[in-house]
Design a protein around this motif. Sequence first.
Motif, PDB file in Angstrom:
ATOM      1  N   LEU A 112       0.813  -1.210   0.000  1.00 56.60           N
ATOM      2  CA  LEU A 112       0.000   0.000   0.000  1.00 56.60           C
ATOM      3  C   LEU A 112       0.852   1.267   0.000  1.00 56.60           C
ATOM      4  O   LEU A 112       0.429   2.310  -0.519  1.00 56.60           O
ATOM      5  CB  LEU A 112      -0.939   0.001   1.208  1.00 56.60           C
ATOM      6  CG  LEU A 112      -2.042  -1.061   1.188  1.00 56.60           C
ATOM      7  CD1 LEU A 112      -2.824  -1.043   2.488  1.00 56.60           C
ATOM      8  CD2 LEU A 112      -2.990  -0.846   0.017  1.00 56.60           C
ATOM      9  N   SER A 113       2.062   1.196   0.551  1.00 54.52           N
ATOM     10  CA  SER A 113       2.919   2.384   0.608  1.00 54.52           C
ATOM     11  C   SER A 113       3.342   2.856  -0.780  1.00 54.52           C
ATOM     12  O   SER A 113       3.729   4.008  -0.966  1.00 54.52           O
ATOM     13  CB  SER A 113       4.158   2.102   1.465  1.00 54.52           C
ATOM     14  OG  SER A 113       5.009   1.160   0.825  1.00 54.52           O
ATOM     15  N   LYS A 114       3.253   1.953  -1.775  1.00 49.53           N
ATOM     16  CA  LYS A 114       3.669   2.298  -3.132  1.00 49.53           C
ATOM     17  C   LYS A 114       2.481   2.699  -4.022  1.00 49.53           C
ATOM     18  O   LYS A 114       2.649   2.886  -5.229  1.00 49.53           O
ATOM     19  CB  LYS A 114       4.410   1.117  -3.760  1.00 49.53           C
ATOM     20  CG  LYS A 114       5.708   0.755  -3.039  1.00 49.53           C
ATOM     21  CD  LYS A 114       6.391  -0.438  -3.696  1.00 49.53           C
ATOM     22  CE  LYS A 114       7.683  -0.782  -2.960  1.00 49.53           C
ATOM     23  NZ  LYS A 114       8.366  -1.951  -3.561  1.00 49.53           N
ATOM     24  N   THR A 115       1.315   2.809  -3.403  1.00 47.75           N
ATOM     25  CA  THR A 115       0.107   3.158  -4.156  1.00 47.75           C
ATOM     26  C   THR A 115      -0.127   4.664  -4.107  1.00 47.75           C
ATOM     27  O   THR A 115      -0.069   5.274  -3.040  1.00 47.75           O
ATOM     28  CB  THR A 115      -1.114   2.428  -3.560  1.00 47.75           C
ATOM     29  OG1 THR A 115      -0.894   1.019  -3.604  1.00 47.75           O
ATOM     30  CG2 THR A 115      -2.371   2.767  -4.337  1.00 47.75           C
ATOM     31  N   LYS A 116      -0.390   5.253  -5.254  1.00 47.89           N
ATOM     32  CA  LYS A 116      -0.647   6.691  -5.338  1.00 47.89           C
ATOM     33  C   LYS A 116      -2.146   6.932  -5.461  1.00 47.89           C
ATOM     34  O   LYS A 116      -2.761   6.542  -6.444  1.00 47.89           O
ATOM     35  CB  LYS A 116       0.085   7.307  -6.535  1.00 47.89           C
ATOM     36  CG  LYS A 116      -0.058   8.817  -6.614  1.00 47.89           C
ATOM     37  CD  LYS A 116       0.738   9.378  -7.780  1.00 47.89           C
ATOM     38  CE  LYS A 116       0.583  10.899  -7.847  1.00 47.89           C
ATOM     39  NZ  LYS A 116       1.370  11.466  -8.975  1.00 47.89           N
ATOM     40  N   PRO A 117      -2.756   7.579  -4.462  1.00 44.50           N
ATOM     41  CA  PRO A 117      -4.204   7.784  -4.509  1.00 44.50           C
ATOM     42  C   PRO A 117      -4.603   8.852  -5.520  1.00 44.50           C
ATOM     43  O   PRO A 117      -3.937   9.878  -5.665  1.00 44.50           O
ATOM     44  CB  PRO A 117      -4.539   8.222  -3.081  1.00 44.50           C
ATOM     45  CG  PRO A 117      -3.280   8.815  -2.555  1.00 44.50           C
ATOM     46  CD  PRO A 117      -2.161   8.057  -3.204  1.00 44.50           C
ATOM     47  N   SER A 118      -5.694   8.615  -6.235  1.00 44.66           N
ATOM     48  CA  SER A 118      -6.250   9.571  -7.179  1.00 44.66           C
ATOM     49  C   SER A 118      -7.165  10.546  -6.443  1.00 44.66           C
ATOM     50  O   SER A 118      -7.458  10.385  -5.244  1.00 44.66           O
ATOM     51  CB  SER A 118      -7.047   8.825  -8.241  1.00 44.66           C
ATOM     52  OG  SER A 118      -8.146   8.138  -7.642  1.00 44.66           O
ATOM     53  N   TYR A 119      -7.643  11.529  -7.172  1.00 47.09           N
ATOM     54  CA  TYR A 119      -8.588  12.494  -6.585  1.00 47.09           C
ATOM     55  C   TYR A 119      -9.841  11.769  -6.095  1.00 47.09           C
ATOM     56  O   TYR A 119     -10.336  12.029  -4.998  1.00 47.09           O
ATOM     57  CB  TYR A 119      -8.960  13.560  -7.620  1.00 47.09           C
ATOM     58  CG  TYR A 119     -10.073  14.473  -7.164  1.00 47.09           C
ATOM     59  CD1 TYR A 119      -9.812  15.560  -6.328  1.00 47.09           C
ATOM     60  CD2 TYR A 119     -11.399  14.243  -7.563  1.00 47.09           C
ATOM     61  CE1 TYR A 119     -10.848  16.392  -5.900  1.00 47.09           C
ATOM     62  CE2 TYR A 119     -12.430  15.070  -7.139  1.00 47.09           C
ATOM     63  CZ  TYR A 119     -12.142  16.139  -6.304  1.00 47.09           C
ATOM     64  OH  TYR A 119     -13.167  16.958  -5.874  1.00 47.09           O
ATOM     65  N   ASP A 120     -10.369  10.853  -6.930  1.00 48.78           N
ATOM     66  CA  ASP A 120     -11.578  10.115  -6.551  1.00 48.78           C
ATOM     67  C   ASP A 120     -11.350   9.279  -5.295  1.00 48.78           C
ATOM     68  O   ASP A 120     -12.245   9.156  -4.450  1.00 48.78           O
ATOM     69  CB  ASP A 120     -12.028   9.205  -7.693  1.00 48.78           C
ATOM     70  CG  ASP A 120     -12.617   9.990  -8.861  1.00 48.78           C
ATOM     71  OD1 ASP A 120     -12.995  11.158  -8.648  1.00 48.78           O
ATOM     72  OD2 ASP A 120     -12.686   9.432  -9.973  1.00 48.78           O
ATOM     73  N   ALA A 121     -10.160   8.707  -5.169  1.00 49.47           N
ATOM     74  CA  ALA A 121      -9.848   7.901  -3.985  1.00 49.47           C
ATOM     75  C   ALA A 121      -9.801   8.775  -2.729  1.00 49.47           C
ATOM     76  O   ALA A 121     -10.248   8.362  -1.650  1.00 49.47           O
ATOM     77  CB  ALA A 121      -8.528   7.181  -4.179  1.00 49.47           C
ATOM     78  N   ILE A 122      -9.260   9.970  -2.867  1.00 52.61           N
ATOM     79  CA  ILE A 122      -9.197  10.888  -1.724  1.00 52.61           C
ATOM     80  C   ILE A 122     -10.599  11.272  -1.273  1.00 52.61           C
ATOM     81  O   ILE A 122     -10.895  11.296  -0.071  1.00 52.61           O
ATOM     82  CB  ILE A 122      -8.370  12.142  -2.098  1.00 52.61           C
ATOM     83  CG1 ILE A 122      -6.902  11.752  -2.302  1.00 52.61           C
ATOM     84  CG2 ILE A 122      -8.486  13.208  -1.012  1.00 52.61           C
ATOM     85  CD1 ILE A 122      -6.043  12.850  -2.887  1.00 52.61           C
TER      86      ILE A 122
END
Length: 251
Positions: free
Chosen positions: A54-64
């Motif tokens: 999970l530390s290598k996952t970049k959240p998108s705007y929708d995810a935020i």
Amino acid sequence: MTLVIPIKVQRKHASFDLYEDLIESTKDHTIQTGDIIVISSKYVANSEGRLLDLSKTKPSYDAIQLSKKYQLDTKFAEIILRESDETFGGVTGFVLTSSDKILAPNAGIDKSNVKKGTAILYPDLPYKIAENLRKKIFLNLGIHVGIILVDSRLMPARAGTTGVAIAVSGFEPVQDTRGQKDLDGNPLRVTMKAVADNLATMANHKMGEGAESTPIILIKDSGAKITTRKIMTDEMAIASDLCVYMRGFGN
């Protein structure tokens, strides 16, 4: 009498050959035509290396935005969106989604029985995996078996988990009893028996949810109808607008 046999395995920490592991794990048991082999979907996913850091996952705007709405880690929310076919709503900590045509919280993603900071996903192309296992067993052993990839699920308004078949091969997953008579001679109009999910629940009960290390279950004398036809991915699913629970919540 149906016999449900848990199979202990050695815990794996990296991807592995699922078929070879299955044969090795069941070597002390006699597998026969008509048997149903049930395998934990998480164990299958582990064999494919379907674990994410999970530390290598970049959240998108929708995810935020999703994480704010349901109080989730933003990176976990991103994985949920990637793995979902559709989202329907949720509560604190959980998003109700459809994944592989199965209604599941958080797209079936699990953070238990894996290293901290890691998430394990549903298997990739689960029906193809189940079909390939069935074919390999027939080609190498000369027997016709059924295969179920199983996960645990919550039932609406019920405490605890039951089993759900996320993919099957080798047997008829649903028994259509419409037109048959009940005890009083009345014709059944809508009754269809979820054979695969019933067997999945039996297996899930024996597998456990913790450190049992029994991700494989052998079911004998189940009464399931063995078939060699290819089971299609939509045979156990119905559209959300036809589901009594989903339609009821929308009214």
